[in-house]
Design an enzyme around this catalytic site. Structure first.
Site, mmCIF file in Angstrom:
data_model
loop_
_atom_site.group_PDB
_atom_site.id
_atom_site.type_symbol
_atom_site.label_atom_id
_atom_site.label_comp_id
_atom_site.label_asym_id
_atom_site.label_seq_id
_atom_site.Cartn_x
_atom_site.Cartn_y
_atom_site.Cartn_z
ATOM 1 N N PHE A 55 69.969 108.770 -73.904
ATOM 2 C CA PHE A 55 70.936 107.745 -73.525
ATOM 3 C C PHE A 55 70.470 106.363 -73.948
ATOM 4 O O PHE A 55 71.272 105.490 -74.240
ATOM 5 C CB PHE A 55 71.131 107.800 -72.021
ATOM 6 C CG PHE A 55 72.208 106.895 -71.487
ATOM 7 C CD1 PHE A 55 73.529 107.135 -71.785
ATOM 8 C CD2 PHE A 55 71.901 105.818 -70.676
ATOM 9 C CE1 PHE A 55 74.531 106.315 -71.286
ATOM 10 C CE2 PHE A 55 72.881 105.002 -70.171
ATOM 11 C CZ PHE A 55 74.203 105.250 -70.475
ATOM 12 N N GLY A 56 69.188 106.150 -73.994
ATOM 13 C CA GLY A 56 68.663 104.849 -74.357
ATOM 14 C C GLY A 56 67.294 104.621 -73.763
ATOM 15 O O GLY A 56 66.608 105.551 -73.343
ATOM 16 N N GLY A 58 65.066 107.948 -73.942
ATOM 17 C CA GLY A 58 65.771 109.221 -73.853
ATOM 18 C C GLY A 58 66.990 109.236 -74.734
ATOM 19 O O GLY A 58 67.229 108.324 -75.540
ATOM 20 N N ASP A 100 71.141 122.225 -67.404
ATOM 21 C CA ASP A 100 70.097 121.733 -68.304
ATOM 22 C C ASP A 100 68.750 121.705 -67.591
ATOM 23 O O ASP A 100 68.034 120.696 -67.606
ATOM 24 C CB ASP A 100 70.456 120.346 -68.825
ATOM 25 C CG ASP A 100 69.722 120.006 -70.123
ATOM 26 O OD1 ASP A 100 69.202 120.945 -70.762
ATOM 27 O OD2 ASP A 100 69.675 118.823 -70.491
#
Length: 879
Positions: free
Chosen positions: A553-554, A551, A667
């Site tokens: 973020f990582g 994703g 979101d």
């Protein structure tokens, strides 16, 4: 009217900055004993987070031969730094100082300079303006360079500059650092220097000058270059450790640079094509990861012939640029199947590019170089355009174009100069930083730059295309000269204009970097703190075979804690993350206090050794989106889709009404609705969530726009006023995704169909909605149920928030739709749903849109069924 600067900021924050990092030496590439990793300011050798050994520059072998300098340590370690080495130590220069490094005199060398603008020895990082030159002053790499201004403008914590230098005949590579003379307080500094031999990237290639077919550009052994952009077109971020050539290059996603709505389609090599280099030297051009993915225009020849696949890049004026195109045909097998024209700066570089014609067979990498001069125009931001278009004159079998990778190099001018100006921050950056002022604001050394994770989106068809067009126009007109700087450093740099995560201190106070705590004691007491040892044990030391998704973020790992008894999803930050500490903190603060059957549950977190890791219950069935389209998973039954929508609506209704103040998700989309092993829907990703108005006199929260393309409330976008009805709009898009099984935005479709919201509403008004319903549902949906469901989605997409229903109304109507379906299926009264007890019963949307006053939603609030969040935990792409 939205200003260009507003639109610019929206675009910039879509794609937070990914910084180049140092990675493992593969040992199988081009590097040799001639390679140097210099940890400036350190007296001893040290190992970075990837196991590479950096030599201290006070070692006799790397002694400074002249100048006044002093070693220093940064007072604060930014959480986004990939490693303490080389960034936490530095060397400060108060006068002209030179490194003299022993290298091979026969080969070119890559030189990477690492800068972390923090406070050293009490000096202000904003005072560091300096020049960097090579080859005894014959080559100027940086001029009047400010790492502080550059990091702030690009929202990065640290800066990497890469240069490709000619051979040093005497075997000595000189790098000279000179504080700018215009300011008495100026000083120079550097944190790390990488030097290693590099292949001649210009061997066998003489770039033709576009627009002048009879002229070529000399990029011989005496030329120096700066790497401006290096993109894996159609693929993902490729870290240095994955550079199969062993050259430690970083390749970035190309999507931030695509112009307009024509994104094309991406694909990767399948089992039918094996990619292999034609000879031993060609592997140095690009790693296999670049050649095994590609972006093409798409399957529709009518669309392709009416548009270009275009990228736009901000560059420095007054320089010649070499643009290298990387190709590897993964789909075609014969000559003249796919032939296209290549344009550079709106001029024809190649009239009939045929990859099979060049390579002779599929799966064989090739590259082509072209040169273009970009003039320096006063008061105008310089751009370099790259475009592909099908070659109709060649009459190919398929009207399409394709590209695998792209590199842009700046050539030195006749005076040996590579330096450009320092960039300046966008006008909206300050406004975004004000919004984040709710948390303590550290000095620049600990902030790097403000967090602006602003995500702009087009809410409707024509509006969507127009907005994307406007955003792309704006982003490439963003760069301005730093006031008072007549020259500088090459402002655009070779890193993409992604936004870096907020560089505030980490949150628990338990981090090894000694950050102060920003996490509330309540959140900390409700949330388990994992040690890094526990995390490594749970993931088998971050075994790649356990990765279930990547994703924003990582990476996300499947794992087990407490001896493997509890299955978990473990989200680990990485240096290329587009998400930051603010989202990390918000996620923990929100999820530690919210408990509901239809919200994900956070188990705990870890932030030792500079890591940012979140731990959630494992979601067995992943995201809603992957069960609707673009996967090989079985299609969901209609009733199952209805129940998932009802579950998600319950979760959102609880957010809006279940606490003292409403919580606005901000979101909502199908990748943020996760499914557990019993197909229970859970709303995820609270990194952008915002607390609503705190008193009855307020109707909205004024805030910088954040959200996702295709889902964004147009009223919120226009007015920057956030309400719960913004979530309702996004959920309306989700409902149409569920019934139509197609993305919220699909740029490859005709203009009126690009936005699902606009296209579905148009079909609804024309009475043709059934024509775009998922074919898997044809004949299986009760007409009354479909009408109720579609009417609910339509009302959610009203232009004005006051005309939209509350989530309580949406929930009531979805349950009514389910009852209609069950009645039709069973031929009688549908079964009772025990979960419905205690739910609010609102008015039918078709008859009224009254705002709910009753905020009771007691079902499931004490449960902790969990999920995996913070971006998409199992979806291959982040926000």
């Amino acid at each position: 009217m939205i200003s260009i600067s507003h639109v610019l900021c929206l675009f910039i924050s879509l794609y937070p900055v990914l910084a180049a990092v140092v990675e493992n030496d593969t040992g199988s590439g081009y590097k040799s004993d001639d390679s140097i990793l210099l940890n400036s300011g350190s007296s001893e050798d040290a190992v970075d987070a990837d196991g590479r050994r950096w030599a201290g520059d006070r070692n006799d072998k790397y002694r400074l031969f002249s100048g006044n300098s002093a070693p220093a340590r940064a007072v604060f370690q930014d959480p986004s730094l990939p490693s303490q080495v080389p960034y936490m130590s530095g060397r400060i220069f108060t006068s002209e100082s030179t490194y003299k490094l022993s290298v091979s005199g026969k080969s070119r060398h890559y030189v990477r300079l690492h800068f972390y603008p923090a406070s050293y020895n009490g000096l202000d990082p904003a005072d560091a303006f300096f020049d960097v030159s090579a080859a005894g002053g014959k080559l100027t790499l940086l001029r009047n360079f400010s790492a502080c201004a550059t990091a702030k403008a690009l929202t990065q914590a640290y800066i990497v500059r890469e240069f490709y230098l000619p051979p040093s005949p005497d075997g000595i590579l000189q790098l000279t650092f000179t504080p700018s003379r215009g300011n008495k307080s100026s000083y120079a500094f550097v944190n790390g220097i990488e030097v290693f031999p590099a292949p001649d990237i210009s061997a066998g290639s003489t770039p033709s000058l576009v627009g002048f077919s009879d002229q070529t550009v000399d990029v011989g052994s005496s030329s120096a270059m700066q790497t401006m952009y290096r993109l894996n077109v159609g693929g993902q971020y490729v870290p240095p450790v994955n550079d199969s050539a062993g050259l430690d290059r970083t390749w970035y996603d190309d999507s931030p640079y695509i112009f307009g709505a024509a994104f094309g389609v991406t694909y990767s090599a399948d089992g039918n094509v094996t990619v292999s280099y034609p000879d031993s030297t060609s592997k140095y051009a690009a790693p296999l990861d670049v050649y095994t993915t590609a972006r093409s225009m798409g399957p529709d020849p009518r669309v392709n012939m009416n548009t270009n696949l275009t990228w736009v890049f901000q560059v420095d004026g007054g320089f010649m640029y070499v643009v290298r195109f990387h190709f590897c045909e993964l789909q075609m097998s014969k000559i003249n199947q796919r032939v296209f024209t290549i344009y550079v700066n709106n001029q024809t570089a190649e009239a009939a590019a045929d990859v099979i014609g060049w390579a002779s067979s599929p799966g064989v990498p090739v590259h082509r170089d072209y040169a273009a001069f970009v003039a320096d125009k006063a008061g105008v931001d310089e751009e370099l355009w790259v475009a592909l278009h099908p070659s109709a004159a060649s009459k190919p079998e398929y009207y399409d174009a394709v590209l695998n990778g792209l590199e842009i190099f700046k050539l030195n001018d006749t005076a040996g100069n590579l330096a450009g100006p320092n960039p300046s921050p966008s006008a909206m950056l300050a406004a975004s930083e004000e919004e984040q002022a709710e948390a303590p604001t550290p000095q620049f050394g600990s902030t790097g730059s403000g967090r602006t994770n602003v995500i702009g989106g087009a809410a409707g068809g024509t509006a969507a295309v127009g907005l994307v067009f406007a955003i792309c126009i704006a982003v490439y007109n963003r760069k301005k000269r730093v006031e008072g700087s007549s020259s500088g450093s090459g402002g655009s740099g070779w890193l993409p204009i992604y936004e870096r995560g907020n560089s505030r201190s980490t949150i628990s106070g338990k981090s090894s970097i000694g950050a102060s705590s920003n996490l509330s004691s309540i959140a900390a007491s409700l949330c388990r703190h994992f040690s890094i040892a526990e995390i490594k044990q749970a993931t088998k030391n971050f075994d790649e075979s356990l990765v279930i998704g990547v994703g924003g973020f990582g990476k996300v790992y499947r794992g087990g804690v407490d001896g493997g008894a509890t299955k978990v999803a473990i989200k680990r930050s990485n240096p290329s993350s587009e998400q930051g500490v603010h989202e990390f903190q918000t996620e923990i603060e929100m999820l530690s206090k919210l408990r509901h059957r239809h919200l994900v549950s956070l188990i705990g977190y870890c932030e030792e050794n500079g890591e940012m890791i979140l731990v959630y219950d494992y979601m067995a069935y992943g995201t809603l989106r992957e069960h609707l389209y673009k996967s090989n998973k079985p299609s969901l039954a209609w009733k199952q889709r209805l129940e998932i929508c009802i579950g998600a609506a319950r979760g959102l209704h609880y957010l809006h009404t279940g606490s003292k103040y409403p919580i606005i998700h901000r979101d909502v989309k199908t990748t943020n609705i996760l499914l557990d092993d019993k197909w229970v829907a859970k709303v995820s990703d609270f990194g952008l969530s915002k607390t609503g108005p705190s008193n009855m006199d307020q109707t909205h929260v004024s805030t910088v726009v954040k959200g996702s393309f295709g889902y964004l409330d147009p009223e919120y976008f226009r007015r920057q006023q956030l309400t719960e009805k913004s979530d309702v709009y996004s959920f309306g898009v989700v409902l149409f995704e569920v019934i139509c099984a197609r993305p919220a935005l699909n740029p490859s479709l005709p203009k009126e169909q690009v936005s699902l919201a606009d296209w579905a509403l148009l079909c609804r008004r024309k009475g043709t909605l059934e024509d775009i319903v998922d074919p898997a549902l044809k004949g299986k949906v009760n007409p009354e149920c479909l009408d109720k469901f579609a009417a609910t989605a339509e009302k959610c997409l009203s232009d004005h928030g006051v005309d939209r229903p509350s989530m309580g109304d949406v929930l009531w109507n979805l349950e009514s739709a389910l009852q209609l379906q069950e009645t039709a299926d069973q031929g009688g009264r549908p079964r009772a749903n025990p979960e419905n007890e205690g739910d609010h019963r609102g008015p039918d949307i078709a008859d009224a849109t009254a705002i709910i006053d009753n905020t009771d939603d007691s079902h499931g609030t004490g449960e902790s069924d969990g999920g995996a969040v913070f971006s998409q935990l199992v979806h291959p792409k982040g926000r």
